[in-house]
Write a protein that holds these residues in place. Sequence first.
Motif, short mmCIF file in Angstrom:
data_model
loop_
_atom_site.label_atom_id
_atom_site.label_comp_id
_atom_site.label_asym_id
_atom_site.label_seq_id
_atom_site.Cartn_x
_atom_site.Cartn_y
_atom_site.Cartn_z
N ALA A 116 22.26 19.31 -33.71
CA ALA A 116 22.90 20.46 -33.08
C ALA A 116 24.02 20.02 -32.13
CB ALA A 116 21.86 21.29 -32.31
N SER A 117 23.77 18.97 -31.35
CA SER A 117 24.82 18.52 -30.42
C SER A 117 25.98 17.89 -31.18
CB SER A 117 24.25 17.55 -29.39
OG SER A 117 23.79 16.37 -30.00
N ALA A 118 25.70 17.22 -32.30
CA ALA A 118 26.78 16.63 -33.11
C ALA A 118 27.64 17.73 -33.72
CB ALA A 118 26.20 15.74 -34.20
N SER A 119 27.00 18.81 -34.23
CA SER A 119 27.80 19.87 -34.82
C SER A 119 28.56 20.65 -33.74
CB SER A 119 26.95 20.81 -35.67
OG SER A 119 25.92 21.36 -34.90
N ALA A 120 27.99 20.75 -32.54
CA ALA A 120 28.70 21.41 -31.44
C ALA A 120 29.93 20.59 -31.04
CB ALA A 120 27.78 21.59 -30.23
N ALA A 121 29.77 19.27 -31.02
CA ALA A 121 30.91 18.40 -30.69
C ALA A 121 31.98 18.50 -31.75
CB ALA A 121 30.44 16.95 -30.54
N ALA A 122 31.57 18.60 -33.02
CA ALA A 122 32.54 18.71 -34.11
C ALA A 122 33.26 20.05 -34.05
CB ALA A 122 31.85 18.53 -35.46
N ALA A 123 32.56 21.10 -33.60
CA ALA A 123 33.16 22.43 -33.54
C ALA A 123 34.13 22.57 -32.38
CB ALA A 123 32.07 23.48 -33.43
N SER A 124 33.92 21.83 -31.29
CA SER A 124 34.82 21.95 -30.14
C SER A 124 36.13 21.25 -30.46
CB SER A 124 34.18 21.34 -28.89
OG SER A 124 33.98 19.97 -29.06
N PRO A 125 37.24 21.84 -30.00
CA PRO A 125 38.53 21.24 -30.33
C PRO A 125 38.70 19.86 -29.70
CG PRO A 125 38.79 22.98 -28.72
CD PRO A 125 37.34 22.98 -29.15
N ALA A 126 39.34 18.98 -30.45
CA ALA A 126 39.62 17.63 -29.94
C ALA A 126 40.67 17.74 -28.84
CB ALA A 126 40.14 16.75 -31.07
N PRO A 127 40.64 16.84 -27.86
CA PRO A 127 41.65 16.90 -26.82
C PRO A 127 43.04 16.72 -27.43
CG PRO A 127 40.38 14.86 -26.67
CD PRO A 127 39.74 15.72 -27.73
N SER A 128 43.97 17.56 -27.01
CA SER A 128 45.30 17.48 -27.60
C SER A 128 46.04 16.25 -27.07
CB SER A 128 46.10 18.74 -27.31
OG SER A 128 46.24 18.92 -25.93
N THR A 129 46.83 15.67 -27.93
CA THR A 129 47.61 14.49 -27.57
C THR A 129 48.85 14.93 -26.81
OG1 THR A 129 46.86 13.35 -29.55
CG2 THR A 129 48.86 12.52 -28.55
#
Length: 169
Positions: free
Chosen positions: A22-35
Amino acid sequence: MHTRHRFVAVSASALLLAGTAASASAAAASPAPSTSLVVNARIAAHCTFDRVIIDVKGKLPPTTVQRVRELRYDGSGKRVPLAGKHFLEIKLSPAAAHNDAGKNVYKGPRLIKPNLPKLKGFALTGDFEGVVTFGAAFHSKPSYTTKQLHHPERFVLDIAHRNICRSSH
């Protein structure tokens, strides 16, 4: 009793795995920090210093300035065609001069040879693997200071020189 311990251990393992998934899928769902995007660079002469300003869209990334023996393009390693005896390399990281689609967002100079009191050449030398690099060329050893300015985000490099604004009265 032994069966009950095994059941508790299996249940605990299942819960642990479910929580990890669940925490892995939550991390994948949250947007990556923008460059941070390097969008422009400007240079100018002032009375007692030449100034380089690097404009950034997004958060200003950590930036380093160091003296180098020569300037080379990142990736290819080819020598940057700027005359000088002294060089500074400016690195912004993590940063990019292109967007996620690979389109160039940098609108500043690629290679210029201004005749400023101290700064004799300036080039974008890299946009490679999350690092944007610039090079500056000088005929004599530069004395410089740096600062970060905000709203809008920009990195400033000031290179000292003798006062060119004094009137001779």
